[in-house]
Write an enzyme that holds these catalytic residues in place. Structure first.
Site, mmCIF file in Angstrom:
data_model
loop_
_atom_site.group_PDB
_atom_site.id
_atom_site.type_symbol
_atom_site.label_atom_id
_atom_site.label_comp_id
_atom_site.label_asym_id
_atom_site.label_seq_id
_atom_site.Cartn_x
_atom_site.Cartn_y
_atom_site.Cartn_z
ATOM 1 N N GLN A 111 0.833 -1.199 0.000
ATOM 2 C CA GLN A 111 0.000 0.000 0.000
ATOM 3 C C GLN A 111 0.867 1.248 0.000
ATOM 4 O O GLN A 111 1.877 1.334 0.694
ATOM 5 C CB GLN A 111 -0.937 0.000 1.211
ATOM 6 C CG GLN A 111 -1.959 1.126 1.212
ATOM 7 C CD GLN A 111 -2.954 0.991 2.353
ATOM 8 O OE1 GLN A 111 -3.003 -0.032 3.024
ATOM 9 N NE2 GLN A 111 -3.742 2.025 2.589
ATOM 10 N N CYS A 145 -6.884 0.538 1.507
ATOM 11 C CA CYS A 145 -6.646 -0.825 1.968
ATOM 12 C C CYS A 145 -7.812 -1.735 1.600
ATOM 13 O O CYS A 145 -7.646 -2.936 1.378
ATOM 14 C CB CYS A 145 -6.397 -0.847 3.472
ATOM 15 S SG CYS A 145 -7.768 -0.209 4.474
ATOM 16 N N HIS A 151 -9.123 -0.966 9.655
ATOM 17 C CA HIS A 151 -8.283 -1.458 8.567
ATOM 18 C C HIS A 151 -8.920 -2.700 7.946
ATOM 19 O O HIS A 151 -9.613 -3.463 8.622
ATOM 20 C CB HIS A 151 -6.898 -1.793 9.122
ATOM 21 C CG HIS A 151 -5.834 -1.971 8.091
ATOM 22 N ND1 HIS A 151 -5.658 -1.111 7.044
ATOM 23 C CD2 HIS A 151 -4.865 -2.934 7.961
ATOM 24 C CE1 HIS A 151 -4.621 -1.511 6.310
ATOM 25 N NE2 HIS A 151 -4.139 -2.622 6.853
ATOM 26 N N ASN A 153 -2.364 -8.523 5.922
ATOM 27 C CA ASN A 153 -2.388 -7.064 6.014
ATOM 28 C C ASN A 153 -1.879 -6.491 4.694
ATOM 29 O O ASN A 153 -0.746 -6.763 4.292
ATOM 30 C CB ASN A 153 -1.479 -6.623 7.169
ATOM 31 C CG ASN A 153 -1.491 -5.123 7.401
ATOM 32 O OD1 ASN A 153 -1.918 -4.353 6.556
ATOM 33 N ND2 ASN A 153 -1.006 -4.699 8.555
ATOM 34 N N TRP A 160 -0.642 -3.852 3.964
ATOM 35 C CA TRP A 160 0.585 -3.068 4.072
ATOM 36 C C TRP A 160 1.812 -3.896 3.677
ATOM 37 O O TRP A 160 2.857 -3.344 3.356
ATOM 38 C CB TRP A 160 0.771 -2.571 5.506
ATOM 39 C CG TRP A 160 -0.171 -1.466 5.898
ATOM 40 C CD1 TRP A 160 -1.056 -0.812 5.100
ATOM 41 C CD2 TRP A 160 -0.304 -0.893 7.194
ATOM 42 N NE1 TRP A 160 -1.738 0.140 5.807
ATOM 43 C CE2 TRP A 160 -1.297 0.116 7.105
ATOM 44 C CE3 TRP A 160 0.307 -1.122 8.431
ATOM 45 C CZ2 TRP A 160 -1.686 0.884 8.199
ATOM 46 C CZ3 TRP A 160 -0.079 -0.352 9.519
ATOM 47 C CH2 TRP A 160 -1.068 0.642 9.411
#
Length: 714
Positions: free
Chosen positions: A99, A105, A261, A285, A287
């Site tokens: 990201q 997200c 998130h 995740n 990220w």
């Protein structure tokens, strides 16, 4: 200059009938044809630059970057960033994406789920794209948007600062499929800024075209694990979200979970631990880092209690953003879980049970078909109504009696080019059982029918893109009424039905768009001598009336000075409609036919003007049209309201008269020229029809004729 809106509506309807907008034949987003553009630029040796989504600040949008950073942005092609760019390097993986400086997200979590489903991935990312073979700086992706698939063309100029991508990027710096896919979706949304904040359900629906289900984990059903497991084994996308914190920032909790998130659910597994069965959920995740630190995390001692085989197959000690946790911890730390799929056979355990999918597109229009929720008794019935027949469950599926057998989804469509400008209304729906006395009724059900309690409904109206409910309904006939919470809120929607049986869904008021049930009579509605006297008083030397003479006649004799009077344009239209000899004037017989109709319309107008305002509100229009002997569908009533309603949302007498005359005229034209399926007009003939009746009426009749054929062909 683009074609008129009516032309586009007819063309879009024909495209739908021919299969355009389907997964195998997607529509061209903004009318850009990838194959033609690619061939042209490759042949001429140029690199494509997308003028519809140009490489400049407006495609970035406002509010996500500091003004100083906006000035530093340079749009660069991958070949200028790395020596050897790849569209896809070593396959598409959930670990490819990272990201960037954008709060999307929700979009990236959905991409993570997409990477597990080969068929869905091929639908979104067309094969054969490369920086090597036939490269022309142009790429394309496909998304499902509000009822149809669209093919989205982009150039490969990506926003960078100091030579680095500022939004999503790949773990491998030479790979660019994720950044280009993000750019294509930003184009669909309006800009990169329009992707800032959202829900995984939105992106997952745009990746599949399927119905999505949301489970609130604090209200999770006892069989949630079984549902999730079957969904994971099918062509479904799974994702989840954490509850927001006290601020909008993504705060990382001490246990490693990020507040507010979105995460991808990448796998489900059952293992034996200390002699007991443990259900595990694996999450990612977007990220690309940051993981759960509790039980069953990468370094948890719990992994020492399982077999070596399970530990080898499941455990990966790497800070890659992916981790395991127990089902119990999953329900404690996450607020909701989403499943999206085209095939919903996972809803029960039987492989013999199938869930057919149907959907209808509709519209709420202020004053016409936007009646609000059932709290508004007088107007609720004006909402669109859908008839569904739930059949008896047979075979293996019948063993699951009492289980839920109908899923209803209501999605409101956005008509805004920029996603951030779209404002959702509070929406919901109610389901009413049809008693025996209403079994044979055709058309829209009246207000008194809805005084009864619904047998099912949404738990509450939500300010959301989509609401859905899962019901258990006995075999029988039902009416589904989708609505906004408040009346007079205009929006388009899609109503989708998943049923465990071959249930039949029908829009109660869209099959016959227009039917003249009782044409206005022309037989001696007034004394013939007085009509002749009035006519002779205003005629010219040829005993005919032109538009100006007709205007004076109507205003002085029919309205007697009441304001507002008949406008000159309205009178010109009436002359054109009734002038059989095409002279621009009305003779004696033509005038008598017109006079009787106008007098009758005036009587209907004042009788249905219950508010006594001297104008018909759009809610009064329906009753006036019925009183005029015309059966009109919701689709047509909506367009009439938009076409004839003035700024106050009401119709004057001259507008109402003009409307009724045009509808009668257009109905006759269609019946006389139709071959039973439709009509064909040459250019000159189209011009004549337009001059007499307005293309709007022609569109309505043809449009709904096509809809009827489409329904009967199923």
């Amino acid at each position: 200059m683009p074609p008129p809106g009516v032309c586009l509506s007819i063309r879009n309807e024909r495209n739908r009938r021919s299969g355009r907008g389907s997964a195998t034949n997607p529509d061209k987003f903004l009318d850009q044809d990838f194959d033609q553009l690619h061939q042209g630029f490759f042949r001429d040796g140029f690199r494509f630059i997308d003028k519809m989504f140009p490489p400049e600040w407006r495609s970035i949008g406002n509010g996500i970057l500091h003004p100083n950073d906006l000035e530093r942005i340079k749009w660069r092609r991958p070949g200028t960033m790395v020596k050897d760019p790849y569209f896809i390097a070593d396959g598409v993986s959930r670990f490819d994406i990272r990201q960037g400086s954008l709060g999307n997200c929700w979009f990236l979590a959905s991409i993570g789920a997409l990477t597990f489903k080969e068929d869905i991935k091929k639908q979104i990312i067309p094969e054969g794209q490369s920086f090597k073979k036939d490269y022309a700086g142009i790429f394309h992706f496909r998304f499902w948007r509000f009822g149809k698939w669209v093919d989205v063309v982009i150039d490969d100029k990506l926003p960078t600062i100091d030579g680095r991508l500022i939004f999503v990027y790949s773990k491998n710096p030479n790979e660019f499929w994720a950044a280009l896919m993000e750019k294509a979706y930003a184009k669909v949304c309006g800009s990169y800024a329009d992707m800032n904040a959202g829900t995984v359900s939105e992106a997952m629906m745009d990746f599949t075209g399927g119905i999505h289900m949301t489970f609130k984990l604090d209200e999770a059903p006892p069989d949630l694990w079984d549902i999730m497991y079957r969904a994971a084994m099918s062509e479904s996308l799974l994702a989840c979200g954490t509850p927001p914190g006290q601020s909008a920032a993504n705060t990382v909790l001490p246990n490693g979970i990020v507040q507010g998130h979105a995460y991808t659910i990448t796998r489900l597994m059952q293992v034996m631990s200390n002699g007991g069965l443990v259900r595990l959920v694996r999450l990612l995740n977007p990220w690309g880092h940051g993981e759960w630190k509790g039980d069953w995390s990468d370094k948890s001692s719990k992994w020492q209690t399982v077999s070596l085989e399970d530990r080898t197959n499941c455990l990966s000690i790497a800070d890659d953003g992916e981790f395991w946790m127990s089902m119990e911890d999953f329900c404690k730390n996450y607020s909701d879980m989403d499943i999206c799929s085209l095939s919903h056979d996972f809803l029960d355990g039987s492989t013999d049970c199938h869930w057919p999918y149907q959907f209808h597109e509709g519209r709420w229009v202020t004053g016409a078909t936007a009646g609000g929720c059932s709290n508004y008794k007088e107007s609720f019935w004006t909402n669109p109504q859908y008839h569904i027949e739930v059949e008896t469950i047979k075979g293996e599926c019948a063993k699951d009696k009492g289980l839920k057998n109908l899923l209803v989804s209501l999605m409101q469509k956005s008509d805004k080019r920029n996603r951030r400008l779209a404002s959702n209304f509070y929406i919901g729906f109610s389901v009413f059982s049809v008693p025996p006395e209403y079994k044979e009724r055709e058309g829209k059900f009246p207000a008194e029918f809805f005084m009864r309690e619904p047998v099912a409904s949404t738990k509450k109206y939500l300010n959301a893109r989509e609401v859905m409910e899962f019901f258990s309904l006995a075999p029988g006939e039902y009416i589904i009424v989708p609505s906004t919470f408040k009346p007079n809120e205009t929006a388009s929607f899609i109503l989708a039905i998943l049923s465990k049986t071959d249930s039949h869904l029908l829009d109660e008021n869209s099959i016959d768009s227009l039917k003249i049930t009782k044409p206005i009579t022309t037989e001696n509605m007034n004394d013939n001598d007085s009509r002749v006297t009035i006519f002779q008083k205003y005629t010219d030397q040829y005993e005919e009336l032109d538009a100006e003479q007709l205007q004076r006649l109507l205003n002085e004799n029919l309205l007697q000075g009441k304001s507002p009077g008949f406008g000159l344009d309205t009178c010109r239209s009436m002359v054109t409609l009734m002038d059989l000899s095409v002279t621009g004037h009305l003779n004696h017989n033509e005038f008598l036919r017109l006079w009787d109709r106008v007098v009758r319309c005036r009587e209907i107008f004042y009788r249905t003007d219950t508010s006594r305002t001297g104008e018909l509100s759009l809610s009064e229009l329906r009753n006036a049209v019925i009183a005029a002997g015309i059966q009109m569908s919701d689709d047509m009533l909506n367009l009439m309201a938009l076409r004839y309603g003035v700024s106050r949302g009401s119709l004057t007498l001259d507008s109402f008269v003009s409307l009724i005359l045009r509808l009668e005229c257009m109905s006759k034209i269609f019946r006389n020229l139709s071959d039973g399926n439709g009509i064909y007009l040459q250019e000159k003939e189209v011009t004549n029809v337009v001059n007499q009746t307005l293309l709007l009426c022609l569109y309505l009749l043809c449009h709904n004729k096509l809809r009827r054929q489409k329904y009967l062909s199923k």
